[in-house]
Scaffold this motif. Structure first.
Motif, PDB file in Angstrom:
ATOM      1  N   ARG A   1      11.257  55.257  31.719  1.00 31.30           N
ATOM      2  CA  ARG A   1      10.278  54.503  31.496  1.00 31.30           C
ATOM      3  C   ARG A   1       9.103  54.532  30.365  1.00 31.30           C
ATOM      4  O   ARG A   1       8.988  54.046  29.228  1.00 31.30           O
ATOM      5  CB  ARG A   1       9.541  53.893  32.748  1.00 31.30           C
ATOM      6  N   GLU A   2       8.540  56.089  30.416  1.00 31.02           N
ATOM      7  CA  GLU A   2       7.536  56.371  29.555  1.00 31.02           C
ATOM      8  C   GLU A   2       7.962  56.969  28.394  1.00 31.02           C
ATOM      9  O   GLU A   2       7.891  58.091  27.843  1.00 31.02           O
ATOM     10  CB  GLU A   2       6.637  57.265  30.112  1.00 31.02           C
ATOM     11  N   ILE A   3       8.791  56.035  27.615  1.00 32.43           N
ATOM     12  CA  ILE A   3       9.229  56.551  26.075  1.00 32.43           C
ATOM     13  C   ILE A   3       8.916  55.288  25.171  1.00 32.43           C
ATOM     14  O   ILE A   3       9.103  54.062  25.593  1.00 32.43           O
ATOM     15  CB  ILE A   3      10.756  57.034  25.989  1.00 32.43           C
ATOM     16  N   ASN A   4       8.591  55.657  23.759  1.00 29.90           N
ATOM     17  CA  ASN A   4       8.414  54.736  22.799  1.00 29.90           C
ATOM     18  C   ASN A   4       9.892  54.293  22.351  1.00 29.90           C
ATOM     19  O   ASN A   4      10.563  54.819  21.809  1.00 29.90           O
ATOM     20  CB  ASN A   4       7.492  55.330  21.864  1.00 29.90           C
ATOM     21  N   LYS A   5      10.132  52.856  22.586  1.00 29.15           N
ATOM     22  CA  LYS A   5      11.361  52.324  22.466  1.00 29.15           C
ATOM     23  C   LYS A   5      11.458  52.267  20.758  1.00 29.15           C
ATOM     24  O   LYS A   5      12.635  52.562  20.383  1.00 29.15           O
ATOM     25  CB  LYS A   5      11.519  50.863  23.027  1.00 29.15           C
ATOM     26  N   GLU A   6      10.666  51.644  20.268  1.00 26.08           N
ATOM     27  CA  GLU A   6      10.700  51.502  18.825  1.00 26.08           C
ATOM     28  C   GLU A   6      10.859  52.916  18.091  1.00 26.08           C
ATOM     29  O   GLU A   6      11.702  52.972  17.126  1.00 26.08           O
ATOM     30  CB  GLU A   6       9.410  50.763  18.106  1.00 26.08           C
ATOM     31  N   SER A   7      10.101  54.036  18.377  1.00 25.94           N
ATOM     32  CA  SER A   7      10.270  55.208  17.762  1.00 25.94           C
ATOM     33  C   SER A   7      11.656  55.869  18.063  1.00 25.94           C
ATOM     34  O   SER A   7      12.221  56.358  16.969  1.00 25.94           O
ATOM     35  CB  SER A   7       9.085  56.314  18.327  1.00 25.94           C
TER      36      SER A   7
ATOM     37  N   PHE B   1      19.314  59.049  12.232  1.00 24.79           N
ATOM     38  CA  PHE B   1      20.602  59.744  12.239  1.00 24.79           C
ATOM     39  C   PHE B   1      21.666  59.302  11.760  1.00 24.79           C
ATOM     40  O   PHE B   1      22.664  60.026  11.341  1.00 24.79           O
ATOM     41  CB  PHE B   1      20.602  60.459  13.749  1.00 24.79           C
ATOM     42  N   TYR B   2      21.847  57.995  12.320  1.00 24.53           N
ATOM     43  CA  TYR B   2      22.897  57.141  11.834  1.00 24.53           C
ATOM     44  C   TYR B   2      23.279  57.237  10.394  1.00 24.53           C
ATOM     45  O   TYR B   2      24.181  57.333   9.750  1.00 24.53           O
ATOM     46  CB  TYR B   2      22.991  55.762  12.488  1.00 24.53           C
ATOM     47  N   PHE B   3      22.219  56.950   9.880  1.00 25.35           N
ATOM     48  CA  PHE B   3      21.836  56.962   8.258  1.00 25.35           C
ATOM     49  C   PHE B   3      22.499  58.199   7.395  1.00 25.35           C
ATOM     50  O   PHE B   3      23.202  58.195   6.667  1.00 25.35           O
ATOM     51  CB  PHE B   3      20.530  56.516   7.777  1.00 25.35           C
ATOM     52  N   LEU B   4      21.879  59.358   8.033  1.00 30.53           N
ATOM     53  CA  LEU B   4      22.224  60.535   7.626  1.00 30.53           C
ATOM     54  C   LEU B   4      23.550  60.734   7.543  1.00 30.53           C
ATOM     55  O   LEU B   4      24.439  61.521   6.862  1.00 30.53           O
ATOM     56  CB  LEU B   4      21.511  61.615   8.230  1.00 30.53           C
ATOM     57  N   SER B   5      24.217  60.432   8.824  1.00 30.97           N
ATOM     58  CA  SER B   5      25.675  60.661   9.214  1.00 30.97           C
ATOM     59  C   SER B   5      26.743  59.942   8.110  1.00 30.97           C
ATOM     60  O   SER B   5      27.416  60.537   7.727  1.00 30.97           O
ATOM     61  CB  SER B   5      26.003  60.318  10.481  1.00 30.97           C
ATOM     62  N   LEU B   6      26.092  58.706   7.788  1.00 34.33           N
ATOM     63  CA  LEU B   6      26.938  57.925   6.972  1.00 34.33           C
ATOM     64  C   LEU B   6      26.795  58.321   5.709  1.00 34.33           C
ATOM     65  O   LEU B   6      27.751  58.399   4.871  1.00 34.33           O
ATOM     66  CB  LEU B   6      26.479  56.577   6.884  1.00 34.33           C
ATOM     67  N   VAL B   7      25.673  59.010   5.358  1.00 31.66           N
ATOM     68  CA  VAL B   7      25.338  59.383   4.001  1.00 31.66           C
ATOM     69  C   VAL B   7      26.385  60.662   3.618  1.00 31.66           C
ATOM     70  O   VAL B   7      26.944  60.947   2.691  1.00 31.66           O
ATOM     71  CB  VAL B   7      23.757  59.871   3.541  1.00 31.66           C
ATOM     72  N   MET B   8      26.314  61.740   4.642  1.00 35.20           N
ATOM     73  CA  MET B   8      27.282  62.756   4.715  1.00 35.20           C
ATOM     74  C   MET B   8      28.941  62.287   4.614  1.00 35.20           C
ATOM     75  O   MET B   8      29.609  62.836   3.795  1.00 35.20           O
ATOM     76  CB  MET B   8      27.132  63.759   5.740  1.00 35.20           C
TER      77      MET B   8
ATOM     78  N   PRO C   1      21.870  50.748   9.080  1.00 36.67           N
ATOM     79  CA  PRO C   1      20.435  51.552   9.117  1.00 36.67           C
ATOM     80  C   PRO C   1      19.491  51.130   8.064  1.00 36.67           C
ATOM     81  O   PRO C   1      18.380  51.251   8.152  1.00 36.67           O
ATOM     82  CB  PRO C   1      21.013  52.797   9.038  1.00 36.67           C
ATOM     83  N   LEU C   2      20.175  50.907   6.759  1.00 34.61           N
ATOM     84  CA  LEU C   2      19.169  50.765   5.720  1.00 34.61           C
ATOM     85  C   LEU C   2      18.142  49.583   6.052  1.00 34.61           C
ATOM     86  O   LEU C   2      17.180  49.619   5.657  1.00 34.61           O
ATOM     87  CB  LEU C   2      20.073  50.458   4.506  1.00 34.61           C
ATOM     88  N   ASP C   3      18.852  48.400   6.634  1.00 38.20           N
ATOM     89  CA  ASP C   3      18.001  47.100   6.935  1.00 38.20           C
ATOM     90  C   ASP C   3      17.159  47.569   8.246  1.00 38.20           C
ATOM     91  O   ASP C   3      15.742  47.116   7.992  1.00 38.20           O
ATOM     92  CB  ASP C   3      19.088  46.048   7.588  1.00 38.20           C
ATOM     93  N   ARG C   4      17.679  48.225   9.113  1.00 31.62           N
ATOM     94  CA  ARG C   4      16.608  48.695  10.359  1.00 31.62           C
ATOM     95  C   ARG C   4      15.618  49.594  10.008  1.00 31.62           C
ATOM     96  O   ARG C   4      14.328  49.592  10.616  1.00 31.62           O
ATOM     97  CB  ARG C   4      17.438  49.391  11.537  1.00 31.62           C
ATOM     98  N   LEU C   5      15.801  50.299   8.829  1.00 36.07           N
ATOM     99  CA  LEU C   5      14.654  51.564   8.486  1.00 36.07           C
ATOM    100  C   LEU C   5      13.764  51.079   7.384  1.00 36.07           C
ATOM    101  O   LEU C   5      12.882  51.186   6.952  1.00 36.07           O
ATOM    102  CB  LEU C   5      15.536  52.717   7.945  1.00 36.07           C
ATOM    103  N   GLY C   6      14.060  49.482   7.025  1.00 36.88           N
ATOM    104  CA  GLY C   6      13.290  48.905   6.006  1.00 36.88           C
ATOM    105  C   GLY C   6      13.323  49.451   4.585  1.00 36.88           C
ATOM    106  O   GLY C   6      12.484  49.198   3.685  1.00 36.88           O
TER     107      GLY C   6
END
Length: 246
Positions: free
Chosen positions: A112-118, A126-133, A208-213
């Motif tokens: 429960r005590e975690i920041n969902k957005e973060s 991490f998904y973005f970096l994986s795709l870039v590689m 991920p580009l859209d989600r990260l802005g």
């Protein structure tokens, strides 16, 4: 029927079906967003999209271990560029799945005590970096294929014939550019697995580009790109020869 049964018996196959359904719903929902008569259908699509997303999170619970094992395997690749790209890609994919698993645990109330957005943003990073590689690996493989192709005498004859048969194009466009594009297309045509993997990774990159802005589009573009990459993923599972190696 045997092919379908074999496909659905694989966890990867089921995930691809869920993913394709999820992004198909997102794309269809975007197309019908302004149609007042279809509000009920849009609501149903939204619920189905949400259920598919939740189902995929459950299916991916063991993928962290798989990604770590894949990273250990890629450490033994002799080519240093491929070894670096694939190992870093798999490690980032493992970190993405860790974030994804924690978000799933939060969604069902285990944590429960975690920041969902973060955590969601970290997963996207991490998904973005994986795709870039993975795209770096694709570019490296394409460059190698083009180099090998350019040294082939038969291919050099085809280039000369191509330029001589389209003098108007060669006058308008720089001949070197025309020859480069011809070499690129010929290299990808002879290695469809590389072309499909590159297209799949490019489509996935918009998510991920859209989600990260970094490069914001809209839900329609994200849904369409996700659907295309999912269909390509299904094709690579059905046709193992279309899956890039290593």
């Amino acid at each position: 029927m045997d092919t379908f049964i074999s496909f659905t018996n694989q966890s990867q196959g089921r995930d691809r079906i869920f993913r394709a359904t999820q992004y198909a719903c997102a794309f269809a929902k975007y197309l019908m967003r302004n149609e007042a008569k279809r509000k009920e259908l849009v609501k149903k699509l939204q619920n189905l999209e949400s259920n598919m997303s939740s189902g995929r999170k459950l299916l991916r619970l063991g993928n962290t271990v798989n990604s770590i094992h894949a990273a250990k395997s890629t450490l033994h690749i002799s080519d240093p560029v491929l070894r670096f790209c694939l190992t870093v890609a798999n490690l980032n994919r493992a970190l993405y799945f860790i974030c994804d698993n924690i978000l799933w645990a939060r969604s069902i109330g285990l944590i429960r005590e975690i920041n969902k957005e973060s955590w969601s943003l970290n997963a996207s990073r991490f998904y973005f970096l994986s795709l870039v590689m993975n795209l770096t690996r694709d570019a490296y493989v394409i460059a190698q294929l083009m180099m090998q192709r350019s040294q082939d005498r038969h291919y050099q004859q085809k280039v000369s014939q191509h330029l001589s048969e389209s003098p108007d194009v060669a006058c308008v466009i720089v001949p070197q550019l025309d020859a480069f594009l011809f070499l690129l297309i010929e290299s990808l045509k002879s290695h469809p697995s590389v072309a499909l993997d590159t297209l799949k990774n490019v489509c996935d990159l918009f998510i991920p580009l859209d989600r990260l802005g970094v490069y914001q589009t809209n839900a329609g573009v994200v849904g369409f790109c996700g659907l295309v990459s999912s269909l390509l993923g299904i094709l690579s599972v059905l046709r193992p020869n279309l899956k890039i190696k290593p």
